[in-house]
Design a protein around this motif. Structure first.
Motif, mmCIF file in Angstrom:
data_model
loop_
_atom_site.group_PDB
_atom_site.id
_atom_site.type_symbol
_atom_site.label_atom_id
_atom_site.label_comp_id
_atom_site.label_asym_id
_atom_site.label_seq_id
_atom_site.Cartn_x
_atom_site.Cartn_y
_atom_site.Cartn_z
ATOM 1 N N SER A 17 3.425 14.217 -2.869
ATOM 2 C CA SER A 17 3.249 14.699 -4.245
ATOM 3 C C SER A 17 4.031 13.927 -5.291
ATOM 4 C CB SER A 17 3.658 16.178 -4.314
ATOM 5 O OG SER A 17 2.918 16.953 -3.395
ATOM 6 N N PHE A 18 5.142 13.290 -4.947
ATOM 7 C CA PHE A 18 5.999 12.715 -5.976
ATOM 8 C C PHE A 18 6.252 11.214 -5.815
ATOM 9 C CE2 PHE A 18 7.164 17.210 -5.608
ATOM 10 C CZ PHE A 18 7.002 17.625 -6.920
ATOM 11 N N VAL A 19 6.505 10.752 -4.612
ATOM 12 C CA VAL A 19 6.806 9.337 -4.393
ATOM 13 C C VAL A 19 5.801 8.784 -3.376
ATOM 14 C CG1 VAL A 19 8.612 7.650 -3.847
ATOM 15 C CG2 VAL A 19 9.254 9.884 -4.767
ATOM 16 N N PRO A 20 4.621 8.441 -3.807
ATOM 17 C CA PRO A 20 3.588 8.011 -2.850
ATOM 18 C C PRO A 20 3.892 6.686 -2.169
ATOM 19 C CG PRO A 20 2.841 7.719 -5.112
ATOM 20 C CD PRO A 20 4.119 8.463 -5.197
ATOM 21 N N SER A 21 4.733 5.851 -2.777
ATOM 22 C CA SER A 21 5.037 4.552 -2.177
ATOM 23 C C SER A 21 6.504 4.204 -2.439
ATOM 24 C CB SER A 21 4.123 3.467 -2.764
ATOM 25 O OG SER A 21 4.343 3.347 -4.165
ATOM 26 N N GLY A 22 6.982 3.251 -1.664
ATOM 27 C CA GLY A 22 8.367 2.827 -1.825
ATOM 28 C C GLY A 22 9.324 3.695 -1.022
ATOM 29 N N PRO A 23 10.571 3.264 -0.911
ATOM 30 C CA PRO A 23 11.548 4.037 -0.133
ATOM 31 C C PRO A 23 11.983 5.308 -0.854
ATOM 32 C CG PRO A 23 12.620 2.169 -1.180
ATOM 33 C CD PRO A 23 11.145 2.006 -1.462
ATOM 34 N N ILE A 24 12.312 6.306 -0.088
ATOM 35 C CA ILE A 24 12.856 7.557 -0.630
ATOM 36 C C ILE A 24 14.349 7.548 -0.324
ATOM 37 C CG2 ILE A 24 12.782 10.068 -0.540
ATOM 38 C CD1 ILE A 24 9.911 9.892 0.379
ATOM 39 N N LEU A 25 15.133 7.262 -1.355
ATOM 40 C CA LEU A 25 16.578 7.128 -1.180
ATOM 41 C C LEU A 25 17.324 8.401 -1.565
ATOM 42 C CD1 LEU A 25 16.990 3.514 -2.578
ATOM 43 C CD2 LEU A 25 16.643 4.232 -0.209
ATOM 44 N N ASP A 26 16.904 9.016 -2.678
ATOM 45 C CA ASP A 26 17.540 10.243 -3.160
ATOM 46 C C ASP A 26 16.436 11.186 -3.601
ATOM 47 O OD1 ASP A 26 18.882 12.265 -4.597
ATOM 48 O OD2 ASP A 26 20.539 10.915 -5.047
ATOM 49 N N VAL A 27 16.154 12.166 -2.789
ATOM 50 C CA VAL A 27 15.020 13.062 -3.053
ATOM 51 C C VAL A 27 15.187 13.760 -4.396
ATOM 52 C CG1 VAL A 27 13.861 15.143 -2.261
ATOM 53 C CG2 VAL A 27 14.523 13.389 -0.619
ATOM 54 N N ARG A 28 16.355 14.275 -4.671
ATOM 55 C CA ARG A 28 16.557 15.052 -5.894
ATOM 56 C C ARG A 28 16.323 14.186 -7.139
ATOM 57 N NH1 ARG A 28 21.997 18.398 -6.249
ATOM 58 N NH2 ARG A 28 20.916 19.383 -4.484
ATOM 59 N N VAL A 29 16.904 12.980 -7.167
ATOM 60 C CA VAL A 29 16.771 12.113 -8.343
ATOM 61 C C VAL A 29 15.335 11.640 -8.510
ATOM 62 C CG1 VAL A 29 17.482 9.910 -9.338
ATOM 63 C CG2 VAL A 29 19.179 11.404 -8.273
ATOM 64 N N GLN A 30 14.698 11.229 -7.414
ATOM 65 C CA GLN A 30 13.348 10.690 -7.514
ATOM 66 C C GLN A 30 12.336 11.760 -7.901
ATOM 67 O OE1 GLN A 30 14.026 8.504 -3.621
ATOM 68 N NE2 GLN A 30 12.510 7.152 -4.576
ATOM 69 N N VAL A 31 12.487 12.952 -7.398
ATOM 70 C CA VAL A 31 11.586 14.048 -7.782
ATOM 71 C C VAL A 31 11.801 14.420 -9.241
ATOM 72 C CG1 VAL A 31 11.079 16.487 -7.405
ATOM 73 C CG2 VAL A 31 11.309 14.957 -5.455
ATOM 74 N N ALA A 32 13.058 14.437 -9.702
ATOM 75 C CA ALA A 32 13.334 14.759 -11.105
ATOM 76 C C ALA A 32 12.692 13.725 -12.028
ATOM 77 C CB ALA A 32 14.841 14.822 -11.343
ATOM 78 N N ARG A 33 12.762 12.460 -11.670
ATOM 79 C CA ARG A 33 12.135 11.425 -12.501
ATOM 80 C C ARG A 33 10.615 11.585 -12.535
ATOM 81 N NH1 ARG A 33 15.537 6.073 -10.491
ATOM 82 N NH2 ARG A 33 17.488 6.589 -11.606
ATOM 83 N N ALA A 34 10.048 11.881 -11.390
ATOM 84 C CA ALA A 34 8.593 12.072 -11.350
ATOM 85 C C ALA A 34 8.175 13.247 -12.210
ATOM 86 C CB ALA A 34 8.141 12.262 -9.906
ATOM 87 N N LEU A 35 8.936 14.334 -12.162
ATOM 88 C CA LEU A 35 8.625 15.503 -12.988
ATOM 89 C C LEU A 35 8.772 15.198 -14.472
ATOM 90 C CD1 LEU A 35 10.302 18.354 -10.882
ATOM 91 C CD2 LEU A 35 7.853 17.914 -11.158
ATOM 92 N N ASP A 36 9.819 14.441 -14.855
ATOM 93 C CA ASP A 36 9.998 14.068 -16.255
ATOM 94 C C ASP A 36 8.821 13.232 -16.755
ATOM 95 O OD1 ASP A 36 12.377 15.401 -16.342
ATOM 96 O OD2 ASP A 36 13.629 13.613 -16.017
#
Length: 381
Positions: free
Chosen positions: A268-287
């Motif tokens: 749902s949020f990071v379809p590609s690339g590495p997932i390093l920090d779930v909280r930060v990456q999901v927050a950016r996607a939501l923004d």
């Protein structure tokens, strides 16, 4: 100090009332040398010593007790032990008296020092101290043989003979070429330190103490507690096993939740690339999604807006001092003009170029001639 206590011959009569050290016949408490492994310690060393003693004296070994001669200051494991009959030890304990501080073989009452033999002769009885770690009491014929045998293993630097010096001792010292002195003060000239009496921890060899009885009493005190201790240990083991199982179940659950979370984030949020920090990456996607939903993507491009305004400013000859852009305020230009009328003319020119411009601020320029103006520029609808 121990050496200040008076000595009392336990065979001489009733004990004195004051503090004292009781001396027993050394011939009845001999100091034997045993062949013990250097690395063997504790009760195991004592058990091996008792086995060797029984092998030496046969059935009589069951009637005697063994006391390790372990001086506190010695750096090597003990290999000598005082051996005495159980009946004698019991009798000595009874006759020692309330003021007795230790019961010792009489040869341990002689002064001792490294490299020194002390030989005291009284009638036909000989007491000898062959350094801090050895000694004996015997009749004269036997004592001569024991000294000769000891000389083959360890040669002293001097022999101290307090009191009577018999001819056989003088002859022995002369034959062995060993200095014979009768006063301890003469030992300094021979490089031997002043001998001490009970100065090497001999009081720890109190023959009244029974290490075997102490261990038996300790076992007797601990024995009634063995079942409660065993039950407690079993309960602790069961509790530890249950806690380990619970921890493993919790770790498995955490791993399952982590896997499910990663799957949702990837989907749902990071379809590609590495997932390093779930909280930060999901927050950016939501923004980013919120901004897109609020129409932020429809805002004018600030670079294009500045390009259109610059074409107008360049034609007027105005000096641009600052350019900044904020999504909430739009494009703001700080310029310097000749006067306020020129500022109004610039705003009008921007309007004619299809831009929505208004004069946000205008003031006389500090320290310079002319006017400083701030103009807000937006794309006209």
């Amino acid at each position: 100090m121990a050496e200040d206590l008076p000595f009392h011959d336990i065979e001489a009569g009733p004990p004195p009332h004051g503090r004292h050290v009781a001396l027993v016949p050394g011939a009845e408490a001999p100091l034997l040398t045993l062949d013990l492994p250097a690395k063997l310690t504790g009760s195991a060393r004592e058990e091996v010593a008792r086995r060797q003693l029984r092998d030496r004296i046969g059935a009589e070994g069951e009637r005697v007790e063994l006391r390790p001669y372990a001086l506190p200051r010695s750096r090597t494991p003990w290999r000598r032990a005082v051996v005495a009959d159980r009946a004698c030890l019991s009798d000595w304990r009874r006759r020692a008296g309330p003021g007795c501080r230790a019961v010792l073989p009489d040869y341990l009452a002689l002064p001792a020092a490294e490299g020194l033999w002390t030989v005291a002769v009284e009638a036909e009885a000989v007491r000898a101290r062959l350094g801090p770690g050895d000694g004996f009491s015997a009749e004269t014929p036997l004592a001569c043989g024991m000294l000769t045998r000891a000389l083959a293993d360890d040669r002293p630097r001097a022999i101290l003979a307090p009191g009577e010096v018999p001819d056989w001792l003088t002859a022995f010292a002369a034959a062995a070429d060993i200095p014979l002195v009768t006063e301890a003060a003469a030992l300094g000239a021979l490089g031997i330190g002043a001998p001490g009496i009970l100065a090497n921890g001999e009081m720890a060899l109190d023959l009244r103490a029974d290490p075997q009885a102490a261990r038996a009493a300790l076992r007797g005190a601990i024995l009634p507690w063995r079942w409660p201790l065993l039950a407690g240990a079993l309960a602790a083991a069961i509790f530890a096993a249950a806690e380990m199982l619970r921890q493993r179940a919790l770790e498995a659950e955490i791993a399952s939740v982590r896997t499910a979370t990663m799957e949702v984030v990837r989907e749902s949020f990071v379809p590609s690339g590495p997932i390093l920090d779930v909280r930060v990456q999901v927050a950016r996607a939501l923004d980013a999604r919120t901004a897109a939903a609020s129409g932020a993507a429809a805002r004018p491009d600030p670079v294009a807006l500045l390009q259109r305004a610059a074409s107008v400013i360049a034609d007027t000859g105005v000096v641009t001092q600052e350019v900044r852009y904020l999504p909430s305020e739009g494009l703001r230009l700080a310029v310097t003009l000749g006067d306020f009328a020129a500022a109004d003319a610039l705003v009008a020119a921007l309007g004619e170029a299809g831009l929505a411009a208004d004069l946000a601020e205008a003031r006389v320029s500090d320290g310079r001639s002319g006017v400083r103006a701030e103009i807000r520029v937006e794309a006209s609808e």
